[in-house]
Design an enzyme around this catalytic site. Structure first.
Site, PDB file in Angstrom:
ATOM      1  N   GLU A 492      40.435  38.627  46.431  1.00  0.00           N
ATOM      2  CA  GLU A 492      39.522  38.716  45.281  1.00  0.00           C
ATOM      3  C   GLU A 492      38.880  37.378  44.925  1.00  0.00           C
ATOM      4  OE1 GLU A 492      40.968  39.906  41.383  1.00  0.00           O
ATOM      5  OE2 GLU A 492      42.912  39.035  41.781  1.00  0.00           O
ATOM      6  N   LYS A 607      36.832  41.102  34.329  1.00  0.00           N
ATOM      7  CA  LYS A 607      38.227  41.024  33.915  1.00  0.00           C
ATOM      8  C   LYS A 607      38.801  42.378  33.513  1.00  0.00           C
ATOM      9  CE  LYS A 607      42.005  38.778  32.933  1.00  0.00           C
ATOM     10  NZ  LYS A 607      42.823  38.383  34.074  1.00  0.00           N
TER      11      LYS A 607
HETATM   12  C1  AGP Z   1      43.915  41.110  39.206  1.00  0.00           C
HETATM   13  O1  AGP Z   1      43.856  39.846  39.729  1.00  0.00           O
HETATM   14  C2  AGP Z   1      42.713  41.881  39.204  1.00  0.00           C
HETATM   15  N1  AGP Z   1      41.569  41.188  38.803  1.00  0.00           N
HETATM   16  C3  AGP Z   1      42.792  43.352  38.846  1.00  0.00           C
HETATM   17  O2  AGP Z   1      43.390  43.951  39.955  1.00  0.00           O
HETATM   18  C4  AGP Z   1      43.540  43.789  37.572  1.00  0.00           C
HETATM   19  O3  AGP Z   1      44.901  43.514  37.691  1.00  0.00           O
HETATM   20  C5  AGP Z   1      43.301  45.285  37.348  1.00  0.00           C
HETATM   21  O4  AGP Z   1      41.942  45.503  37.157  1.00  0.00           O
HETATM   22  C6  AGP Z   1      44.083  45.844  36.189  1.00  0.00           C
HETATM   23  O5  AGP Z   1      43.704  45.267  34.982  1.00  0.00           O
HETATM   24  P1  AGP Z   1      44.572  45.467  33.685  1.00  0.00           P
HETATM   25  O6  AGP Z   1      45.890  44.795  33.926  1.00  0.00           O
HETATM   26  O7  AGP Z   1      43.798  44.806  32.595  1.00  0.00           O
HETATM   27  O8  AGP Z   1      44.746  46.929  33.478  1.00  0.00           O
END
Ligand code: AGP
Length: 612
Positions: A492, A607
């Site tokens: 990522e 995010k």
């Molecule tokens: C993590 O590095 C990511 N950017 C992504 O996978 C993230 O963990 C996922 O979108 C879940 O987000 P949340 O924990 O806010 O639910």
């Protein structure tokens, strides 16, 4: 996936909006804009462009916006490319109303056709523009608030909006329908934002809007109503997050700062959750009655991305300590199948943001089936926290880097603590064993600190391997999910294709990939299955794969197989994920930096993924 900010008060809105957008930029960063009301001309002025908030700042430097009523937006494009026209704010036909929006309007095409028939003129490809024209349509002989209420009842989807009108320049109106929106309460000024961090140095008191609520902000008052127009009373909450937590404080990137915050966060969690004298574990907002929890017959964990990887570790942790069967589902899969939930099933939803659309949908699905839902979540007052039966906060502070690091290890720590708490209810562990586990867990923050003192070594290894075209991450047992997480982190932020695998699966396919062009990260801490990992390493070695090992301090054997070893302090293998996570995060970070990638705001990502 977009960020919204709004201001009404006696100060100039522009710097407040810009500052707020800088804090919200992690939500979306392909275009941005702002609009203010200029009293002198009784008009709305808009500045917007594709690019980041710093580009908007440059534009505003040349062409400032005056006025003390305004809205701002940073976008993660869904409908329409990230260009100037599609950027928010959007205006109605007469330039009387300006609006910013986060979320998706599912029935926008139908509404757009109807509005075009009514002679509304559309400029963009966005779904957002429909909302502002709809408000315009209803804004006849009624207040802006009423027009917004009528408009939102016509919309399908999940969204939050902030709206201003030159006809009512003393008002800022916000509405929440499935996407987050908070009100910041100040002195002779009030604020709207998608997220608390945007308001940290502006307002310590926050009102979290609930679903289907409309907020009308004036300089000195905040009024909440529901869709029926009835007044809603809600006391503001005080936020303990510190503004410094949302700033880089001299670190080159948020990600590196957040990696280095982990020992302090885990220490904080241990201190606040374990009673010093009795060793009892407690959670402040658990809310679910102990008797109900004690009856738990099986656990289903739902989450996405990194939180899902924390959930996979949770399976090993909870099954080992509590002898309860645990299954782990990606939220987007759980929501669309017909999950079987036993009568005393406990669904644990893990999410940093608490706003991830798929995880929220999975929770709603579980609740429809009358399951008990416990959230593990970082953001106070988030949708997930409010919709679940109970919540355990990870208290990791605002996580700004798009790649989740400190929230992940905080989720893991909560899973260890929760499992140890449940052992008390289910009597699955002797007192002696339980306190031995606790003592080992309490050592982790110091061990993390010791590792971080030598973090420069990871940088060297990362730089040497940053040119590799693909990576394989291998781990076993409780460190198998870490292999998945290591691969996710790398791909990522550095855009290098990377795959995580259970090392035992190597011979079932992935070994075909191994040659001198493949970098293979082997997670090999001291453990019961250490020798199995060594066999894997030997197999990779004989096929000339480039091995980077993560091993426990003083592991001499591994030195013979690869010079590229990152040593972590020795700990009980059961808690090793809390240590292994750090070199994986740092490896990804330094490779991405070496490749000149935008570490904190990787391309195409945002995010919080508040759309499907
Ligand atoms: C993590 O590095 C990511 N950017 C992504 O996978 C993230 O963990 C996922 O979108 C879940 O987000 P949340 O924990 O806010 O639910």
């Amino acid at each position: 996936m977009c960020g919204i900010i709004g201001y009404i008060g006696n100060k100039e809105a522009q710097p407040i909006i810009l500052n707020g957008l800088k804090r919200l930029e992690y939500r979306g960063y392909d275009s941005c804009g702002a609009a203010t009301y200029l009293e002198r001309k009784n008009s709305l002025s808009v500045r917007k462009l594709p690019g980041k908030v710093k580009d908007l700042e440059n534009l505003l430097h040349k062409k400032p916006l005056s006025g003390s009523l305004g809205i701002g937006h940073c976008r993660w494009a869904t409908h329409g490319a990230p260009n100037q026209v599609n950027s928010h704010p959007h205006l109605d036909c007469k330039g009387e109303i300006a609006l910013v929006h986060n979320g998706i309007i599912e029935n926008y095409a139908k509404l757009k056709n109807e509005l075009i028939k009514d002679k509304h003129i559309f400029l963009s490809q966005t779904d957002t523009e429909v909302i502002v024209h709809l408000i315009e349509k209803f804004y006849r002989g009624c207040s802006l608030e009423e027009a917004v209420r009528k408009a939102v009842t016509k919309l399908e989807g999940s969204f939050a909006i902030a709206v201003i009108s030159r006809r009512e320049p003393g008002k800022l109106v916000g509405a929440r329908m499935g996407s987050p929106l908070v009100v910041g309460v100040g002195k002779e000024e009030n604020f709207l934002a998608s997220d608390v961090p945007a308001l940290l140095d502006l307002a310590q008191e926050i009102i979290f809007l609930e679903e289907n609520e409309i907020a009308v902000l004036t300089t000195d008052k905040v009024t909440l109503t529901n869709l029926a127009g009835e007044t809603v009373k809600r006391a503001p909450s005080r936020i303990n997050w510190d503004v410094a937590q949302a700033q880089k404080q001299g670190w080159p990137h948020f990600m590196l700062k957040e990696i280095n915050e982990q020992p302090a966060i885990l220490e904080g969690l241990l201190n606040s959750r374990i009673d010093k004298d009795s060793g009892e574990i407690s959670f402040e907002a658990l809310k679910i009655p102990v008797e109900k929890l004690a009856k738990t017959s099986n656990i289903v964990i739902v989450a996405c991305g990194t939180a899902y990887h924390a959930g996979l570790c949770g399976k090993y942790i909870l099954e080992e300590l509590c002898s309860i069967p645990v299954s782990v589902d990606v939220s987007s899969e759980f929501r669309y199948r017909n999950p079987l939930l036993a009568e005393n099933a406990l669904v644990i939803a893990i999410s940093q943001s608490g706003e991830t659309a798929d995880t929220l949908a999975a929770v709603r699905e579980a609740k429809k089936k009358e399951a008990l839902v416990l959230a593990i979540c970082n953001v106070l007052g988030s949708s997930l926290a409010r919709e679940s039966d109970g919540v355990i906060y990870t208290h990791a502070g605002p996580e700004i880097g798009v790649a989740s690091t400190k929230a992940y290890t905080a989720q893991l720590m909560i899973l260890y603590l929760l499992a140890l708490y449940l052992t008390g209810l289910k009597k699955t562990l002797s007192e002696d064993k339980r306190s031995a586990y606790l003592s080992e867990l309490k050592r982790i923050p110091r061990l993390q600190e010791a590792f971080l003192k030598k973090q420069g070594l990871v940088r060297g290894i990362a730089r040497k391997h940053s040119h590799f075209g693909s990576f394989l991450f291998l781990g076993r047992n409780i460190n198998y999910p870490l292999a998945l997480e290591g691969a996710l982190k790398l791909k990522e932020i550095s855009y290098i294709p990377a795959e995580g695998y259970a090392a035992g699966e190597m011979k079932h396919g992935p070994i075909a990939l191994i040659d001198e062009y493949r970098a293979v990260v082997c997670i090999t801490p001291a453990s019961r299955i250490y020798e199995k990992m060594i066999s894997n390493i030997q197999e990779i070695h004989s096929r000339r794969g480039k091995i980077i090992a993560i091993a426990s301090d003083d592991d001499d054997k591994i030195k013979e197989l690869t010079r590229e070893t990152i040593f972590i302090p020795r700990a009980d293998e059961f808690f090793s994920p809390l240590l292994v996570a750090l070199p994986l995060q740092l490896l990804a970070y330094h490779i991405a930096v070496k490749r000149d990638c935008d570490v904190d705001q990787p391309r195409n990502l945002a995010k919080s993924v508040t759309v499907e």
